[in-house]
Design a protein around this motif. Structure first.
Motif, mmCIF file in Angstrom:
data_model
loop_
_atom_site.group_PDB
_atom_site.id
_atom_site.type_symbol
_atom_site.label_atom_id
_atom_site.label_comp_id
_atom_site.label_asym_id
_atom_site.label_seq_id
_atom_site.Cartn_x
_atom_site.Cartn_y
_atom_site.Cartn_z
ATOM 1 N N GLU A 180 -12.634 -35.212 34.552
ATOM 2 C CA GLU A 180 -12.902 -34.603 33.245
ATOM 3 C C GLU A 180 -13.930 -33.482 33.368
ATOM 4 O O GLU A 180 -13.787 -32.430 32.749
ATOM 5 N N LEU A 181 -14.945 -33.713 34.178
ATOM 6 C CA LEU A 181 -15.970 -32.672 34.353
ATOM 7 C C LEU A 181 -15.352 -31.425 34.992
ATOM 8 O O LEU A 181 -15.634 -30.294 34.589
ATOM 9 N N LEU A 182 -14.482 -31.637 35.971
ATOM 10 C CA LEU A 182 -13.863 -30.482 36.620
ATOM 11 C C LEU A 182 -12.992 -29.725 35.602
ATOM 12 O O LEU A 182 -12.912 -28.495 35.635
ATOM 13 N N ASP A 183 -12.363 -30.460 34.682
ATOM 14 C CA ASP A 183 -11.623 -29.790 33.600
ATOM 15 C C ASP A 183 -12.564 -28.985 32.703
ATOM 16 O O ASP A 183 -12.221 -27.891 32.248
ATOM 17 N N ILE A 184 -13.733 -29.550 32.438
ATOM 18 C CA ILE A 184 -14.711 -28.831 31.612
ATOM 19 C C ILE A 184 -15.114 -27.528 32.295
ATOM 20 O O ILE A 184 -15.237 -26.482 31.648
ATOM 21 N N PHE A 185 -15.258 -27.574 33.618
ATOM 22 C CA PHE A 185 -15.567 -26.334 34.357
ATOM 23 C C PHE A 185 -14.502 -25.270 34.066
ATOM 24 O O PHE A 185 -14.810 -24.096 33.869
ATOM 25 N N THR A 186 -13.242 -25.706 34.060
ATOM 26 C CA THR A 186 -12.152 -24.770 33.797
ATOM 27 C C THR A 186 -12.278 -24.162 32.399
ATOM 28 O O THR A 186 -12.073 -22.961 32.199
ATOM 29 N N ARG A 187 -12.643 -25.018 31.414
ATOM 30 C CA ARG A 187 -12.820 -24.521 30.045
ATOM 31 C C ARG A 187 -13.964 -23.511 29.985
ATOM 32 O O ARG A 187 -13.871 -22.472 29.324
ATOM 33 N N LEU A 188 -15.062 -23.823 30.657
ATOM 34 C CA LEU A 188 -16.226 -22.939 30.651
ATOM 35 C C LEU A 188 -15.869 -21.597 31.279
ATOM 36 O O LEU A 188 -16.233 -20.536 30.793
ATOM 37 N N LYS A 189 -15.110 -21.691 32.360
ATOM 38 C CA LYS A 189 -14.697 -20.477 33.055
ATOM 39 C C LYS A 189 -13.805 -19.614 32.161
ATOM 40 O O LYS A 189 -13.954 -18.386 32.114
ATOM 41 N N ALA A 190 -12.916 -20.270 31.424
ATOM 42 C CA ALA A 190 -12.029 -19.534 30.516
ATOM 43 C C ALA A 190 -12.835 -18.794 29.454
ATOM 44 O O ALA A 190 -12.403 -17.774 28.926
ATOM 45 N N GLU A 191 -14.030 -19.305 29.147
ATOM 46 C CA GLU A 191 -14.912 -18.643 28.175
ATOM 47 C C GLU A 191 -15.896 -17.707 28.877
ATOM 48 O O GLU A 191 -16.973 -17.420 28.357
ATOM 49 N N LYS A 192 -15.560 -17.304 30.109
ATOM 50 C CA LYS A 192 -16.340 -16.293 30.850
ATOM 51 C C LYS A 192 -17.708 -16.783 31.328
ATOM 52 O O LYS A 192 -18.614 -15.983 31.589
ATOM 53 N N LYS A 193 -17.886 -18.088 31.383
ATOM 54 C CA LYS A 193 -19.139 -18.592 31.936
ATOM 55 C C LYS A 193 -19.053 -18.561 33.462
ATOM 56 O O LYS A 193 -17.970 -18.693 34.037
ATOM 57 N N THR A 194 -20.206 -18.406 34.092
ATOM 58 C CA THR A 194 -20.290 -18.444 35.548
ATOM 59 C C THR A 194 -20.882 -19.792 35.943
ATOM 60 O O THR A 194 -21.890 -20.202 35.376
ATOM 61 N N ILE A 195 -20.243 -20.458 36.900
ATOM 62 C CA ILE A 195 -20.697 -21.805 37.258
ATOM 63 C C ILE A 195 -21.020 -21.895 38.741
ATOM 64 O O ILE A 195 -20.242 -21.456 39.582
ATOM 65 N N VAL A 196 -22.192 -22.467 39.045
ATOM 66 C CA VAL A 196 -22.505 -22.824 40.426
ATOM 67 C C VAL A 196 -22.669 -24.329 40.439
ATOM 68 O O VAL A 196 -23.465 -24.869 39.660
ATOM 69 N N PHE A 197 -21.892 -25.018 41.266
ATOM 70 C CA PHE A 197 -22.140 -26.460 41.337
ATOM 71 C C PHE A 197 -22.321 -26.922 42.771
ATOM 72 O O PHE A 197 -21.650 -26.494 43.682
ATOM 73 N N ILE A 198 -23.325 -27.795 42.910
ATOM 74 C CA ILE A 198 -23.677 -28.331 44.215
ATOM 75 C C ILE A 198 -22.882 -29.593 44.469
ATOM 76 O O ILE A 198 -22.723 -30.427 43.579
ATOM 77 N N THR A 199 -22.375 -29.729 45.673
ATOM 78 C CA THR A 199 -21.672 -30.953 46.018
ATOM 79 C C THR A 199 -21.657 -31.104 47.529
ATOM 80 O O THR A 199 -21.963 -30.160 48.253
ATOM 81 N N HIS A 200 -21.367 -32.315 48.007
ATOM 82 C CA HIS A 200 -21.042 -32.429 49.429
ATOM 83 C C HIS A 200 -19.649 -33.020 49.561
ATOM 84 O O HIS A 200 -19.270 -33.515 50.600
#
Ligand code: ADP
Ligand code: MG
Length: 511
Positions: A180-200
């Motif tokens: 669900e969070l990864l889907d939210i990233f997609t929504r944010l991106k569609a609204e022109k937001k820039t996202i940096v996410f940390i993961t391993h």
């Protein structure tokens, strides 16, 4: 080409004794989802803390949307439209969602009174627009961790951030919440937001990121387009050599029952049951995994088996004997080994040397002690040298190093080495590979399977579903202190276990 949203150029950040960021380079395009990948300690959080104004860098420069900036504190970052969702949320639990979001920025009506309704309206609109499904009036203490994370996202959207930084956002989520969070990233991106996410975690990068920058031991390794890059290649960039993810193992051949837990209830730190009516068993020659999100009774379960917490009701049998009220030492000596979750409190004596720590449980026996109780120092020293070799424990000073001067990852290796070397009939391992690099993880996994194949019983507690799926012959999912279901290895997959971790029993769906 528009200017990049973020340019971090030759960022250096030095902590006493360690260069956490060594001339690191990061460039993030406007409107992309950019993953920052690296092992524990690679310098990811440090780099993002510099960007958010939490740390002042010792060198390098930052440009935001093409303009050179100085970000001295989080207020500067907020003013530049940068928001950060931290690993540990900063919410007030007895406040509502909206009260948390407006904290420090309370809306006033024309008379100067607090105007919560207008804030609630704005929160509801933002939630709707980004598909967050958050109720502005819920109390934080009543909502799930996944929802609390969304409140943190709303908090920065409310402040008009268009660069959103997430520090290991998926570490606290169930597999479904991660999707669900990864889907939210997609929504944010569609609204022109820039996202940096940390993961391993490579899977998350493949699922959600456009590009990925890799850090290793404080240095930039490079930035790649995710679409054209395989998981193996990403892993290799992360650790510096090729990696075997799946360990080779034969089908388990379980024997007699070694551990039997019947209807166990254990009271946790909050005075309420942390483990409730839990039953599970482990036989010789099998690895049984306890899968669950952190905080669902795993720690208390392990503590009760080891004798560190009292049993409220129910019983624990070891090799047929009821040990529910046995002393810790008797449990140890009868053949229960433990790699504890909290290595500082229960794993090592920090003021002792490494070689001494490696015999904490066996010093009374030969070859370490003679029959009249003298310690044989050369046996202790040589035993340590052997384990240091086998487990690649890096201590700087060899067997004589003080445990407290070793890094967390190497302390962890020392505890695992000591416990596996004793080869107890029942080996309990809690979060064995947290904080270790992929190479060390591979080795420890092989040794755990090695114990299984010697006929030992292994109980594995881990928040990493990959680790559970990789090692276990049977998998028990816990939620709120109870076992929701137990699956055999060949019927288990991430989705099924994820559903159970969320509290829904195996085969017990509601549709
Ligand atoms: N506040 C601090 N003080 C001292 N050392 C730190 C501090 N924060 C991080 N470090 C060290 O810097 C290195 C990088 O840490 P971090 O950026 O947290 O890594 P990551 O987020 O990639 O796991 C580690 O060796 C860590 O121990
Ligand atoms: Mg970090």
């Amino acid at each position: 080409m528009p200017d990049p949203a973020i340019e971090m150029l030759e960022i250096t950040k030095i902590f006493p004794g360690i260069v956490a960021n060594d001339k690191v380079f990061l460039e993030v395009e406007e409107g992309e989802v950019h993953a920052l990948l690296g092992e524990n300690g690679a310098g990811k959080s440090t780099l993002m803390s510099v960007l958010f104004g939490l740390y002042e860098p010792d060198g390098g420069s930052i440009r935001i949307r093409g303009k050179p900036v100085e970000i001295r504190n989080p207020n500067d970052a907020t003013a530049l439209g940068i928001g950060m969702v931290h690993q540990h949320f900063k919410l007030v639990h007895n406040f509502t969602v909206t009260e948390n979001i407006v904290l420090g920025l309370e809306p006033k009506d024309p008379l100067g009174n607090l105007d919560l309704p207008s804030a609630e309206k704005k929160v509801a609109e933002l939630s709707e627009r980004y598909g967050l499904a958050v109720n502005p009036r819920d109390l934080i203490e009543d909502i799930t961790v996944g929802m609390q994370q969304r409140v943190e996202i709303l908090k920065i959207l409310y402040r008009d951030a268009d660069i959103l930084i997430f520090d290991e956002p998926t570490a606290v989520l169930t597999p479904q919440e991660i999707d669900e969070l990864l889907d939210i990233f997609t929504r944010l991106k569609a609204e022109k937001k820039t996202i940096v996410f940390i993961t391993h975690k490579l899977r998350e990068i493949k699922a959600a990121a456009d590009r990925c920058t890799v850090l290793r031991r404080g240095k930039s390794v490079g930035t790649v387009e995710v679409a054209g890059t395989g998981e193996n290649q990403l892993a290799e960039m992360m650790v510096g050599h090729s990696v075997n993810f799946r360990i080779e193992k034969k089908k388990a051949v379980p024997g007699r029952e070694v551990l039997r837990i019947e209807d166990l209830t254990v009271i946790g730190a909050k005075g309420v049951p942390a483990v409730q009516n839990l039953s599970v068993n482990v036989r010789e020659g099998e690895v049984v995994g306890i899968a669950g999100v952190d905080g669902n009774g795993q720690s208390e379960l392990v503590a009760a088996i080891a004798g560190l917490l009292p049993v409220k009701s129910g019983r624990i049998f070891f090799n047929g004997t009821d040990i529910s009220h046995e002393s810790i030492r008797n449990r140890n000596e009868s053949g229960i080994g433990l790699v504890p979750e909290d290595r500082h409190r229960h794993g090592l004596i920090l003021d002792f040397r490494l070689d001494e720590n490696l015999i904490l449980k066996s010093f009374r026996r030969p070859p370490f002690s003679s029959h009249i109780g003298f310690l044989n120092f050369s046996a202790v020293f040589n035993h340590a040298k052997d384990l240091i070799d086998q487990f690649d424990i890096r201590s700087g000073g060899g067997p004589a190093t003080l445990a407290k001067s070793m890094s967390g990852g190497n302390q962890q290796k020392a505890i695992i080495a000591r416990e596996i070397d004793l080869s107890p009939a029942l080996l309990i391992v809690s979060q064995p590979t947290r904080g270790l690099d992929v190479g060390a993880i591979e080795y420890i996994h092989r040794r755990i399977i090695g114990e299984r194949d010697k006929g030992k019983a292994v109980l594995l507690v881990s928040f990493e579903l990959d680790e559970i799926l990789n090692l276990c012959d049977r998998i028990a999912a816990v939620s709120k202190g109870s076992i929701v279901g137990i699956l055999d290895e060949d019927e288990a997959d991430e989705r099924k276990i994820g559903v159970m971790m969320a509290g829904v029993g195996a085969g017990g769906s509601h549709d």
